[in-house]
Design a protein around this motif. Sequence first.
Motif, PDB file in Angstrom:
ATOM      1  N   MET A  46     -47.824  -7.214 -16.884  1.00  0.00           N
ATOM      2  CA  MET A  46     -46.754  -7.116 -17.057  1.00  0.00           C
ATOM      3  C   MET A  46     -46.383  -5.496 -16.626  1.00  0.00           C
ATOM      4  N   ASP A  47     -47.047  -4.563 -17.052  1.00  0.00           N
ATOM      5  CA  ASP A  47     -47.123  -3.217 -16.511  1.00  0.00           C
ATOM      6  C   ASP A  47     -47.045  -3.117 -15.093  1.00  0.00           C
ATOM      7  N   LEU A  48     -48.150  -4.003 -14.538  1.00  0.00           N
ATOM      8  CA  LEU A  48     -47.818  -4.033 -12.910  1.00  0.00           C
ATOM      9  C   LEU A  48     -46.731  -4.536 -12.257  1.00  0.00           C
ATOM     10  N   LEU A  49     -46.162  -5.601 -12.996  1.00  0.00           N
ATOM     11  CA  LEU A  49     -44.854  -6.193 -12.448  1.00  0.00           C
ATOM     12  C   LEU A  49     -43.730  -5.137 -12.526  1.00  0.00           C
ATOM     13  N   THR A  50     -43.860  -4.255 -13.737  1.00  0.00           N
ATOM     14  CA  THR A  50     -42.671  -3.434 -14.020  1.00  0.00           C
ATOM     15  C   THR A  50     -42.867  -2.213 -12.797  1.00  0.00           C
ATOM     16  N   ASP A  51     -44.105  -1.567 -12.518  1.00  0.00           N
ATOM     17  CA  ASP A  51     -44.297  -0.751 -11.542  1.00  0.00           C
ATOM     18  C   ASP A  51     -43.649  -1.115 -10.354  1.00  0.00           C
ATOM     19  N   THR A  52     -44.172  -2.132  -9.894  1.00  0.00           N
ATOM     20  CA  THR A  52     -43.785  -2.621  -8.512  1.00  0.00           C
ATOM     21  C   THR A  52     -42.440  -3.132  -8.260  1.00  0.00           C
ATOM     22  N   LEU A  53     -41.874  -3.845  -9.182  1.00  0.00           N
ATOM     23  CA  LEU A  53     -40.311  -4.078  -9.057  1.00  0.00           C
ATOM     24  C   LEU A  53     -39.734  -3.014  -9.158  1.00  0.00           C
ATOM     25  N   LEU A  54     -39.705  -1.949 -10.154  1.00  0.00           N
ATOM     26  CA  LEU A  54     -38.752  -1.126 -10.242  1.00  0.00           C
ATOM     27  C   LEU A  54     -38.826  -0.176  -8.845  1.00  0.00           C
ATOM     28  N   SER A  55     -40.086   0.117  -8.377  1.00  0.00           N
ATOM     29  CA  SER A  55     -40.318   0.812  -7.179  1.00  0.00           C
ATOM     30  C   SER A  55     -39.527   0.356  -6.220  1.00  0.00           C
ATOM     31  N   HIS A  56     -39.824  -1.055  -6.071  1.00  0.00           N
ATOM     32  CA  HIS A  56     -39.300  -1.700  -5.022  1.00  0.00           C
ATOM     33  C   HIS A  56     -37.843  -1.770  -4.694  1.00  0.00           C
ATOM     34  N   LEU A  57     -37.115  -1.865  -5.990  1.00  0.00           N
ATOM     35  CA  LEU A  57     -35.656  -2.196  -5.990  1.00  0.00           C
ATOM     36  C   LEU A  57     -35.254  -0.717  -5.523  1.00  0.00           C
ATOM     37  N   SER A  58     -35.544   0.509  -6.099  1.00  0.00           N
ATOM     38  CA  SER A  58     -35.250   1.833  -5.836  1.00  0.00           C
ATOM     39  C   SER A  58     -35.423   2.152  -4.172  1.00  0.00           C
ATOM     40  N   TYR A  59     -36.673   1.632  -3.647  1.00  0.00           N
ATOM     41  CA  TYR A  59     -36.744   2.156  -2.179  1.00  0.00           C
ATOM     42  C   TYR A  59     -35.955   1.364  -1.435  1.00  0.00           C
ATOM     43  N   GLU A  60     -35.551   0.086  -2.025  1.00  0.00           N
ATOM     44  CA  GLU A  60     -34.697  -0.772  -1.016  1.00  0.00           C
ATOM     45  C   GLU A  60     -33.115  -0.241  -1.253  1.00  0.00           C
ATOM     46  N   GLU A  61     -32.754   0.134  -2.259  1.00  0.00           N
ATOM     47  CA  GLU A  61     -31.682   0.735  -2.504  1.00  0.00           C
ATOM     48  C   GLU A  61     -31.414   2.063  -1.702  1.00  0.00           C
ATOM     49  N   ARG A  62     -32.432   3.017  -1.662  1.00  0.00           N
ATOM     50  CA  ARG A  62     -32.507   4.274  -1.017  1.00  0.00           C
ATOM     51  C   ARG A  62     -32.210   4.102   0.641  1.00  0.00           C
ATOM     52  N   GLU A  63     -32.889   2.846   1.112  1.00  0.00           N
ATOM     53  CA  GLU A  63     -32.860   2.661   2.422  1.00  0.00           C
ATOM     54  C   GLU A  63     -31.757   1.845   2.901  1.00  0.00           C
ATOM     55  N   LEU A  64     -31.102   0.862   1.984  1.00  0.00           N
ATOM     56  CA  LEU A  64     -30.192  -0.066   2.526  1.00  0.00           C
ATOM     57  C   LEU A  64     -28.641   0.118   2.252  1.00  0.00           C
ATOM     58  N   VAL A  65     -28.418   0.899   1.183  1.00  0.00           N
ATOM     59  CA  VAL A  65     -26.978   1.089   0.500  1.00  0.00           C
ATOM     60  C   VAL A  65     -26.158   1.310   1.958  1.00  0.00           C
ATOM     61  N   GLU A  66     -26.665   2.491   2.395  1.00  0.00           N
ATOM     62  CA  GLU A  66     -25.581   2.920   3.507  1.00  0.00           C
ATOM     63  C   GLU A  66     -25.628   1.908   4.617  1.00  0.00           C
ATOM     64  N   PRO A  67     -26.917   1.408   5.211  1.00  0.00           N
ATOM     65  CA  PRO A  67     -26.428   0.565   6.367  1.00  0.00           C
ATOM     66  C   PRO A  67     -25.859  -0.899   6.057  1.00  0.00           C
ATOM     67  N   LEU A  68     -25.895  -1.344   4.821  1.00  0.00           N
ATOM     68  CA  LEU A  68     -24.954  -2.532   4.317  1.00  0.00           C
ATOM     69  C   LEU A  68     -23.655  -1.989   4.168  1.00  0.00           C
ATOM     70  N   ALA A  69     -23.116  -0.952   4.103  1.00  0.00           N
ATOM     71  CA  ALA A  69     -22.011  -0.524   4.049  1.00  0.00           C
ATOM     72  C   ALA A  69     -21.479  -0.293   5.344  1.00  0.00           C
ATOM     73  N   ARG A  70     -22.250  -0.021   6.394  1.00  0.00           N
ATOM     74  CA  ARG A  70     -21.994   0.148   7.907  1.00  0.00           C
ATOM     75  C   ARG A  70     -22.072  -0.978   8.634  1.00  0.00           C
ATOM     76  N   LEU A  71     -22.896  -1.731   8.550  1.00  0.00           N
ATOM     77  CA  LEU A  71     -23.242  -3.023   9.169  1.00  0.00           C
ATOM     78  C   LEU A  71     -22.797  -4.270   8.517  1.00  0.00           C
ATOM     79  N   GLY A  72     -22.379  -4.188   7.238  1.00  0.00           N
ATOM     80  CA  GLY A  72     -22.110  -5.551   6.614  1.00  0.00           C
ATOM     81  C   GLY A  72     -23.422  -6.468   6.394  1.00  0.00           C
ATOM     82  N   VAL A  73     -22.873  -7.332   5.314  1.00  0.00           N
ATOM     83  CA  VAL A  73     -24.136  -8.224   4.778  1.00  0.00           C
ATOM     84  C   VAL A  73     -24.605  -9.378   5.856  1.00  0.00           C
ATOM     85  N   HIS A  74     -23.597  -9.687   6.836  1.00  0.00           N
ATOM     86  CA  HIS A  74     -24.014 -11.012   7.970  1.00  0.00           C
ATOM     87  C   HIS A  74     -23.002 -10.652   9.073  1.00  0.00           C
TER      88      HIS A  74
END
Length: 531
Positions: free
Chosen positions: A503-531
């Motif tokens: 569970m510790d490993l799941l917590t580390d990987t998932l929270l890290s992944h979600l933060s990275y994805e938001e950091r990189e994709l929040v602006e592109p999703l606004a600019r390019l749309g979701v589909h």
Amino acid sequence: MADYGHELLFGTFLTPVADQAERVVALARLTEQVGLDLVTVQDHPYQARFLDTWTLLSVIAAGTSTVRVSPNVANLPLRPPAMLARSVATLDILSGGRVELGLGAGAFWDGIAAVGGPRLTAAQGVDALEEGIQVIRAMWEAGGGAVRVDGRHHRVWGAHPGPAPVHDVGIWLGAYKKRMLDMTGRLADGWLPSSAYAAPDALPAMNEAVDEAALGAGRAPADVRRLYNISGTFTGSGGAFLRGPAGVWAEQLAELTLEQGMSAYILASDDPDDIRRFAAEVVPGVRELVDAGRAGSSVPAAADRPAEVGAPTGVRSASPAATAPARTAGVVPALGVTPTPDDGTRLADVQIWDETTRPTGPAPDPARTYTPREQAAGRHLVDVHDHLRQELAEVRQLVEEVTAGAMDPGVARSHINTMTMRQNNWTVGVYCESYCRVVTTHHTIEDQSLFPHLRRADPRLVPVVDRLEQEHHAIHEVLEGVDRALVAFVAEPDGHKALRAAMDLLTDTLLSHLSYEERELVEPLARLGVH
């Protein structure tokens, strides 16, 4: 018709077959174990093959702790409204506020008359139902004056009201014709049709009738929740309503929510595999798509949300990623949302990837402005991730209870299997055969739809998207490790150590992944749309 924004509910509609009584109760418990919200039971008291619905609901409520229970729908001609009101209130008190009241005018009048009930015309049944609702609501007003309803079909004169339910019990009417729909809009808390009698193409006109009646009574149409008893199969091409893969079900139900305002779906099935699949594959898909459709709603910025949503308890140690150069390109004030930051601390002793090698996308144009719709697209990703973080916190709490001996490991395993991030379908202990049933619905949508769109729309994002997709596969392996650790916890004396580590490993990987994805994709999703 607009989406009224009600919280989504999902449940089961069970047949109270007397010679399968234990199985019926087991299906109700399964409904709770797989994470659904509601157990309902049909009510035909003249049917000799059936258990009494109210007695059955009482047993179900006593054997569960979270699901709501409701008749679907109570046969008012055979359940005097004053006594029904007291039965509902009593079970609501004993269950901690988990009772709702589906209510019907009655049908099958020969059967009703055969067991001593009145033989009414359809019009008389509607009149009697309106009187019955008046009696029920008056009986729930504990501490009020004597109940006096001098109806043609129901006369209660001088009864002392009470007991009162411990929560505002919803009265949901099974209605199809004009007078019943009008009564629903004027008096009811919910409308509960069945797809077998009101197909999706019939809903707009019926909804309009409910809306008009509500407005005429000085109510808002949104005061009436729209529920739907549904049935279908997971075979077929998807050309017909609920006749196809789980993804087709999710799309069709989400469309009904967003376009017709339906917000509760109750599966009419006594097949445990259908119930598991509905919970594991359809429900998360509907929630995901409805969240996307509601993306224009206000979502708190990161500064206004609790820090580290879903963060586990315990001391977290610093990760090498904490010393890596900070990437701030994801913060775009014009978007009105801030990606959730990674604080760089970790619980596990190992890492399954090197966070310092993560690629970055193009820096946002600081002079660019975003329309409200574009801003909503950017906010939506954070909104969905916050839901995943919250479910991670729930999983961790389950594990804490399991390792402390406070919960049966098998029950916890069922909960984990129903979380959005863990959409695998266990049947007789065998892993689901396809990748799409193992990864989360969220990741499946990203991998199959969102990521290809972003690659095409902006080639500069390809390295980022490729890395995110690789991390999806890695998270899948971590989730498998959690499941294996739960099994080991049962079989091995020191299995709790492996479970906590997983569970510790799941917590580390998932929270890290979600933060990275938001950091990189929040602006592109606004600019390019979701589909």
